[in-house]
Design a protein around this motif. Structure first.
Motif, mmCIF file in Angstrom:
data_model
loop_
_atom_site.group_PDB
_atom_site.id
_atom_site.type_symbol
_atom_site.label_atom_id
_atom_site.label_comp_id
_atom_site.label_asym_id
_atom_site.label_seq_id
_atom_site.Cartn_x
_atom_site.Cartn_y
_atom_site.Cartn_z
ATOM 1 N N ASN A 75 -39.630 45.487 -10.345
ATOM 2 C CA ASN A 75 -40.483 45.712 -11.513
ATOM 3 C C ASN A 75 -41.617 46.687 -11.183
ATOM 4 O O ASN A 75 -42.788 46.388 -11.309
ATOM 5 C CB ASN A 75 -41.072 44.390 -12.011
ATOM 6 C CG ASN A 75 -40.016 43.457 -12.575
ATOM 7 O OD1 ASN A 75 -38.850 43.831 -12.696
ATOM 8 N ND2 ASN A 75 -40.402 42.248 -12.903
ATOM 9 N N TYR A 128 -37.530 43.350 -18.125
ATOM 10 C CA TYR A 128 -38.564 44.306 -17.718
ATOM 11 C C TYR A 128 -38.113 45.745 -18.006
ATOM 12 O O TYR A 128 -38.865 46.540 -18.574
ATOM 13 C CB TYR A 128 -38.873 44.153 -16.230
ATOM 14 C CG TYR A 128 -39.798 45.225 -15.699
ATOM 15 C CD1 TYR A 128 -41.173 45.136 -15.894
ATOM 16 C CD2 TYR A 128 -39.291 46.338 -15.038
ATOM 17 C CE1 TYR A 128 -42.031 46.129 -15.434
ATOM 18 C CE2 TYR A 128 -40.134 47.333 -14.580
ATOM 19 C CZ TYR A 128 -41.501 47.225 -14.777
ATOM 20 O OH TYR A 128 -42.348 48.228 -14.331
ATOM 21 N N GLN A 129 -36.897 46.076 -17.619
ATOM 22 C CA GLN A 129 -36.381 47.429 -17.840
ATOM 23 C C GLN A 129 -36.274 47.738 -19.328
ATOM 24 O O GLN A 129 -36.599 48.851 -19.770
ATOM 25 C CB GLN A 129 -35.017 47.583 -17.172
ATOM 26 C CG GLN A 129 -35.064 47.561 -15.652
ATOM 27 C CD GLN A 129 -33.708 47.780 -15.018
ATOM 28 O OE1 GLN A 129 -32.730 48.104 -15.701
ATOM 29 N NE2 GLN A 129 -33.623 47.592 -13.708
ATOM 30 N N GLY A 138 -36.437 49.139 -8.360
ATOM 31 C CA GLY A 138 -37.380 49.649 -9.346
ATOM 32 C C GLY A 138 -36.969 50.996 -9.900
ATOM 33 O O GLY A 138 -35.817 51.418 -9.798
#
Length: 204
Positions: free
Chosen positions: A167, A30-31, A197
């Protein structure tokens, strides 16, 4: 022939060096995907000077504590309303449901929304919008709150849905004031520090 081989080797070395200089930034997929999109000038919300110095967004350390299972109670016949934004733009939303979950032995509730403007877009029609603020807002994280995308298709038969606060992402307004961003409703404040996050963006 030697010149051709030499040229091929030089090109190969240059290619390898280029790849070494542009690794995927981020500890999770995701990052990495978020950083890649922000690094891409064709779709990045970053201002030119910030994009020039961009080396990746700042994230809290990934923490499985902030992955929770929430009970989703859908709201029947919810009225369409105009969501307040940072500009005069008023996108249409509906309250999709109420999320109840436990985090660090405390019970919380958030309202999740569905964009009515996105329903006709096949790419986004299954997306739900979860804006929230928490006790890090205005300090380590963006003062206007953070967003999380949740998929309708991720809802379980028992009426639960997974929320992964690792996320989350900032509104584009956190990077560039030219964007129009939905304001987080006051009722979506979490009286806890969500140290997961994306963090606040430090502009150059």
């Amino acid at each position: 022939m030697k010149k051709i081989m030499l040229l091929f080797c030089l090109l190969l070395i240059a290619s390898c060096n280029s790849q070494d200089k542009r690794p995927l930034m981020g500890d999770t997929e995701y990052q990495q995907e978020l950083n890649a999109s922000y690094k891409d000038a064709s779709k990045s919300p970053l201002k030119t000077k910030d994009l020039k110095n961009f080396k990746g967004l700042d994230f809290y350390k990934v923490d499985s504590t902030f992955i929770v299972t929430a009970k989703l109670t859908k709201i029947a016949n919810a009225p369409t309303f105009e969501m307040a934004t940072t500009t005069d733009r008023k996108p249409l939303y509906k309250e999709y449901g109420i999320l109840n979950f436990t985090l660090k032995n405390k019970d919380f509730e958030l309202t999740i929304y569905q964009s009515q403007d996105d329903l006709s877009d096949a790419k986004y029609k299954d997306y739900l919008f979860l804006p929230f603020t928490d006790d890090t807002s205005g300090e380590d994280s963006y003062g206007g709150g953070r967003y999380m995308d949740v998929m309708i298709t991720d809802e379980n038969p028992d009426g639960t849905i997974k929320l992964n606060f690792n996320n989350t992402y900032n509104p584009y307004c956190a990077y560039n004031e030219k964007y129009s961003c939905p304001l987080t409703p006051r009722k979506n404040h979490l009286d806890i520090e969500i140290k997961a996050g994306v963090k606040v963006f430090k502009k150059h």
